[in-house]
Write a protein that holds these residues in place. Structure first.
Motif, PDB file in Angstrom:
ATOM      1  N   ALA A  62      45.437  70.742 127.093  1.00 14.45           N
ATOM      2  CA  ALA A  62      46.454  70.961 127.169  1.00 14.45           C
ATOM      3  C   ALA A  62      46.963  70.485 128.867  1.00 14.45           C
ATOM      4  CB  ALA A  62      46.555  72.416 126.861  1.00 14.45           C
ATOM      5  N   ALA A  63      46.254  70.192 129.188  1.00 14.58           N
ATOM      6  CA  ALA A  63      46.557  69.757 130.364  1.00 14.58           C
ATOM      7  C   ALA A  63      46.653  68.031 130.959  1.00 14.58           C
ATOM      8  CB  ALA A  63      45.707  69.988 131.858  1.00 14.58           C
ATOM      9  N   ALA A  64      45.709  67.496 130.147  1.00 15.16           N
ATOM     10  CA  ALA A  64      46.155  65.938 129.768  1.00 15.16           C
ATOM     11  C   ALA A  64      47.062  65.497 129.104  1.00 15.16           C
ATOM     12  CB  ALA A  64      44.959  65.366 128.937  1.00 15.16           C
ATOM     13  N   LEU A  65      47.495  66.706 127.574  1.00 12.78           N
ATOM     14  CA  LEU A  65      48.977  66.422 127.135  1.00 12.78           C
ATOM     15  C   LEU A  65      50.404  66.758 127.905  1.00 12.78           C
ATOM     16  CD1 LEU A  65      47.829  67.942 123.684  1.00 12.78           C
ATOM     17  CD2 LEU A  65      47.981  65.435 124.330  1.00 12.78           C
ATOM     18  N   ALA A  66      50.280  67.031 128.260  1.00 11.14           N
ATOM     19  CA  ALA A  66      51.000  67.842 130.077  1.00 11.14           C
ATOM     20  C   ALA A  66      51.562  66.522 130.590  1.00 11.14           C
ATOM     21  CB  ALA A  66      51.017  69.164 130.725  1.00 11.14           C
ATOM     22  N   SER A  67      50.486  66.503 131.178  1.00  9.05           N
ATOM     23  CA  SER A  67      50.550  65.365 132.391  1.00  9.05           C
ATOM     24  C   SER A  67      51.169  63.484 131.645  1.00  9.05           C
ATOM     25  CB  SER A  67      48.879  64.743 133.128  1.00  9.05           C
ATOM     26  OG  SER A  67      48.097  64.388 131.937  1.00  9.05           O
ATOM     27  N   LEU A  68      51.018  63.704 130.284  1.00 10.64           N
ATOM     28  CA  LEU A  68      51.976  62.361 129.702  1.00 10.64           C
ATOM     29  C   LEU A  68      53.426  62.754 129.982  1.00 10.64           C
ATOM     30  CD1 LEU A  68      49.160  61.144 127.459  1.00 10.64           C
ATOM     31  CD2 LEU A  68      49.882  60.165 129.413  1.00 10.64           C
ATOM     32  N   ASP A  70      55.774  62.954 127.900  1.00 11.00           N
ATOM     33  CA  ASP A  70      57.199  62.991 126.448  1.00 11.00           C
ATOM     34  C   ASP A  70      56.525  61.756 125.551  1.00 11.00           C
ATOM     35  OD1 ASP A  70      59.234  64.597 127.356  1.00 11.00           O
ATOM     36  OD2 ASP A  70      60.762  63.127 127.707  1.00 11.00           O
ATOM     37  N   ALA A  71      55.684  61.189 126.559  1.00 15.23           N
ATOM     38  CA  ALA A  71      54.872  60.135 126.228  1.00 15.23           C
ATOM     39  C   ALA A  71      53.585  60.302 125.171  1.00 15.23           C
ATOM     40  CB  ALA A  71      54.194  59.171 126.837  1.00 15.23           C
ATOM     41  N   ALA A  72      52.997  61.823 125.260  1.00 11.64           N
ATOM     42  CA  ALA A  72      52.178  62.532 124.173  1.00 11.64           C
ATOM     43  C   ALA A  72      52.337  62.581 123.000  1.00 11.64           C
ATOM     44  CB  ALA A  72      52.028  63.930 124.871  1.00 11.64           C
ATOM     45  N   GLN A  73      53.612  62.095 122.634  1.00 11.37           N
ATOM     46  CA  GLN A  73      54.551  62.335 121.673  1.00 11.37           C
ATOM     47  C   GLN A  73      55.061  61.016 120.690  1.00 11.37           C
ATOM     48  OE1 GLN A  73      55.543  65.029 119.672  1.00 11.37           O
ATOM     49  NE2 GLN A  73      55.316  66.554 121.171  1.00 11.37           N
ATOM     50  N   PHE A 123      36.021  56.584 112.555  1.00 13.04           N
ATOM     51  CA  PHE A 123      38.279  56.982 112.134  1.00 13.04           C
ATOM     52  C   PHE A 123      38.414  58.282 113.485  1.00 13.04           C
ATOM     53  CE2 PHE A 123      41.376  57.935 110.985  1.00 13.04           C
ATOM     54  CZ  PHE A 123      42.811  56.961 110.601  1.00 13.04           C
ATOM     55  N   ALA A 124      38.051  59.339 113.565  1.00 16.01           N
ATOM     56  CA  ALA A 124      38.411  61.002 113.858  1.00 16.01           C
ATOM     57  C   ALA A 124      38.574  60.311 115.721  1.00 16.01           C
ATOM     58  CB  ALA A 124      38.178  61.944 113.581  1.00 16.01           C
ATOM     59  N   ALA A 125      37.307  60.049 116.197  1.00 20.37           N
ATOM     60  CA  ALA A 125      37.395  59.531 117.674  1.00 20.37           C
ATOM     61  C   ALA A 125      38.847  58.674 118.152  1.00 20.37           C
ATOM     62  CB  ALA A 125      36.047  58.938 118.456  1.00 20.37           C
ATOM     63  N   THR A 126      39.194  57.844 116.810  1.00 20.35           N
ATOM     64  CA  THR A 126      40.018  56.904 117.862  1.00 20.35           C
ATOM     65  C   THR A 126      41.355  57.466 118.475  1.00 20.35           C
ATOM     66  OG1 THR A 126      39.334  55.290 116.639  1.00 20.35           O
ATOM     67  CG2 THR A 126      41.433  55.004 117.574  1.00 20.35           C
ATOM     68  N   HIS A 127      42.030  59.077 117.331  1.00 20.26           N
ATOM     69  CA  HIS A 127      42.576  59.462 118.356  1.00 20.26           C
ATOM     70  C   HIS A 127      42.769  59.621 119.833  1.00 20.26           C
ATOM     71  CE1 HIS A 127      44.774  60.307 114.166  1.00 20.26           C
ATOM     72  NE2 HIS A 127      43.162  60.285 114.088  1.00 20.26           N
ATOM     73  N   LEU A 128      41.707  60.233 120.458  1.00 22.37           N
ATOM     74  CA  LEU A 128      40.903  61.010 121.601  1.00 22.37           C
ATOM     75  C   LEU A 128      40.803  59.489 122.379  1.00 22.37           C
ATOM     76  CD1 LEU A 128      39.639  62.396 123.837  1.00 22.37           C
ATOM     77  CD2 LEU A 128      37.400  62.298 122.626  1.00 22.37           C
ATOM     78  N   HIS A 129      40.429  58.560 122.215  1.00 24.35           N
ATOM     79  CA  HIS A 129      40.254  57.659 123.225  1.00 24.35           C
ATOM     80  C   HIS A 129      41.958  56.687 123.255  1.00 24.35           C
ATOM     81  CE1 HIS A 129      35.996  56.441 120.633  1.00 24.35           C
ATOM     82  NE2 HIS A 129      36.323  57.432 121.871  1.00 24.35           N
ATOM     83  N   GLN A 167      48.972  54.813 112.804  1.00 26.40           N
ATOM     84  CA  GLN A 167      48.193  55.916 112.763  1.00 26.40           C
ATOM     85  C   GLN A 167      48.748  56.790 114.229  1.00 26.40           C
ATOM     86  OE1 GLN A 167      45.838  57.662 110.904  1.00 26.40           O
ATOM     87  NE2 GLN A 167      46.615  55.960 109.516  1.00 26.40           N
ATOM     88  N   GLN A 168      48.610  57.927 114.337  1.00 28.91           N
ATOM     89  CA  GLN A 168      49.418  58.888 115.643  1.00 28.91           C
ATOM     90  C   GLN A 168      48.644  59.853 116.177  1.00 28.91           C
ATOM     91  OE1 GLN A 168      52.955  60.190 115.790  1.00 28.91           O
ATOM     92  NE2 GLN A 168      53.155  61.341 117.729  1.00 28.91           N
ATOM     93  N   ALA A 169      48.270  59.669 117.563  1.00 28.56           N
ATOM     94  CA  ALA A 169      47.517  61.286 117.830  1.00 28.56           C
ATOM     95  C   ALA A 169      48.400  62.372 118.120  1.00 28.56           C
ATOM     96  CB  ALA A 169      46.569  60.589 118.866  1.00 28.56           C
ATOM     97  N   THR A 170      49.036  62.733 117.495  1.00 35.87           N
ATOM     98  CA  THR A 170      49.850  63.904 117.213  1.00 35.87           C
ATOM     99  C   THR A 170      48.930  64.829 118.644  1.00 35.87           C
ATOM    100  OG1 THR A 170      49.343  65.484 115.827  1.00 35.87           O
ATOM    101  CG2 THR A 170      50.708  63.763 115.210  1.00 35.87           C
ATOM    102  N   PRO A 171      49.753  65.516 119.666  1.00 33.77           N
ATOM    103  CA  PRO A 171      49.303  67.143 120.523  1.00 33.77           C
ATOM    104  C   PRO A 171      48.967  67.524 119.370  1.00 33.77           C
ATOM    105  CG  PRO A 171      51.539  66.140 120.771  1.00 33.77           C
ATOM    106  CD  PRO A 171      51.126  65.271 120.043  1.00 33.77           C
ATOM    107  N   ASP A 172      49.075  67.953 118.176  1.00 30.68           N
ATOM    108  CA  ASP A 172      48.530  69.654 117.550  1.00 30.68           C
ATOM    109  C   ASP A 172      47.295  69.185 117.465  1.00 30.68           C
ATOM    110  OD1 ASP A 172      50.529  70.973 117.864  1.00 30.68           O
ATOM    111  OD2 ASP A 172      51.427  70.704 115.606  1.00 30.68           O
ATOM    112  N   LEU A 173      47.161  67.431 116.487  1.00 27.12           N
ATOM    113  CA  LEU A 173      46.135  66.906 116.615  1.00 27.12           C
ATOM    114  C   LEU A 173      44.964  67.033 117.581  1.00 27.12           C
ATOM    115  CD1 LEU A 173      44.827  64.332 114.306  1.00 27.12           C
ATOM    116  CD2 LEU A 173      44.205  64.697 116.348  1.00 27.12           C
ATOM    117  N   LEU A 174      45.279  66.764 118.549  1.00 28.20           N
ATOM    118  CA  LEU A 174      44.384  66.614 119.717  1.00 28.20           C
ATOM    119  C   LEU A 174      44.368  68.047 120.259  1.00 28.20           C
ATOM    120  CD1 LEU A 174      45.838  63.962 121.520  1.00 28.20           C
ATOM    121  CD2 LEU A 174      43.759  64.058 121.089  1.00 28.20           C
ATOM    122  N   LEU A 175      44.475  68.824 120.208  1.00 34.70           N
ATOM    123  CA  LEU A 175      44.775  70.462 120.776  1.00 34.70           C
ATOM    124  C   LEU A 175      44.155  70.729 119.696  1.00 34.70           C
ATOM    125  CD1 LEU A 175      48.159  71.452 122.575  1.00 34.70           C
ATOM    126  CD2 LEU A 175      45.493  71.133 123.401  1.00 34.70           C
TER     127      LEU A 175
END
Length: 295
Positions: A155-161, A163-166, A226-232, A178-186
């Motif tokens: 949550a802190a990582a996404l907040a630090s980004l 608008d770019a987190a979207q 493949f799924a790890a790419t969202h985190l990367h 593909q898009q690493a969405t905040p909901d998916l990451l959280l």
């Protein structure tokens, strides 16, 4: 003039390579050769408890037997822990990591207590127990010598980004945009471990940093990652790193229909090599042109 295409093969010497590894390495090698680019080899030996020098020697012999050629020197992750520690320190300084004192058993017990067991990249999704500890409590427990891991506060990582987190986009050759969405990451990845006492930096951290450092433009690897790419993709954004192109290929299967894996004893390249198999025959079995790998 566009930059040269750069691919890599990055095995971990925790067991002997099998045909699935040969297929992945061969695809990366061919992509680089066909584009007049560069093919790199990286040894991902961060896990001192499982990686062994003799396995590194064997995998180098296996790849040479297959006809692969790579640039020297080969990057060995175990020689670069200072770089990974510096990256972890940067995340800590920004308030994006927290110490986690939970054992795997305690995590499972907490999940059982709350009656939920969602799964993330590295097993069961962590419920965030230690995220709630005060700074004083964390300091006291670390000073007392308690073993702990370092987790990414998602949550802190996404907040630090901001608008770019979207807009954490990336492209896969098979699956498309593909898009690493905040909901998916959280909710789908959660607060992953980026360092442990026995492994000072995680695969996810090291691979992201190394691909950028080595200028990898195209990452060709199995669809199990493949799924790890969202985190990367998130880590790339946090560190301000370039975003390569991705191609996650289908996994090879053993005769019983299950995926090849070192841990279940799939036929190794070393065995095939010592049995005197012609590597050209293996390339044909894998559907790749043996002439492309001729020495």
């Amino acid at each position: 003039m566009p930059p040269a295409l750069v691919t890599r093969f990055a095995p971990s010497p925790t067991g002997h390579l099998h045909a699935g590894h040969a297929y992945s390495a061969g695809l990366a090698y061919l992509r680089a050769r066909q584009a007049g680019g560069r093919f790199l080899l990286r040894i991902e030996d961060i896990d001192a408890t499982r990686c062994r020098p003799e396995l590194t020697d064997d995998l180098l012999a296996d790849l040479a037997w297959l006809g692969l050629r790579w640039e020297e020197p080969v990057r060995r992750q175990s020689q670069h822990f200072d770089e990974y520690r510096a990256a972890l320190h940067d995340l800590q300084r920004r308030g994006l990591l927290y110490p986690c004192f939970c054992t795997r058993r305690q995590v499972q017990e907490e999940i059982a207590r709350i009656g939920a067991a969602p799964h993330g990249l590295d097993g069961t999704l962590y419920p965030g127990t230690c995220r709630q500890l005060s700074a004083a409590e964390r300091t006291r427990r670390i000073a007392a010598g308690e073993n702990h891991a370092l987790r990414l506060d998602m949550a802190a990582a996404l907040a630090s980004l901001g608008d770019a987190a979207q807009h954490l986009h990336w492209h896969d050759e098979r699956a498309g945009p593909q898009q690493a969405t905040p909901d998916l990451l959280l909710q789908g990845i959660g607060d992953v471990v980026l360092a442990r006492k026995d492994t000072p930096a995680s695969y996810h951290l090291c691979v992201t940093l190394d691909d950028a450092l080595q200028g990898i433009t195209h990452i060709i690897r199995g669809e199990d990652l493949f799924a790890a790419t969202h985190l990367h993709r998130l880590l790339q954004a946090l560190f301000g790193l370039p975003v390569p192109a991705y191609a996650h290929h289908a996994l090879l299967l053993d005769p019983d229909g299950t995926r090849m894996a070192k841990r279940k004893g799939s036929k190794s390249l070393r065995d095939l090599r010592l049995e005197g198999m012609d590597p050209a025959a293996l390339w044909r079995q894998l559907g790749l042109n043996p002439a492309a790998f001729a020495v």
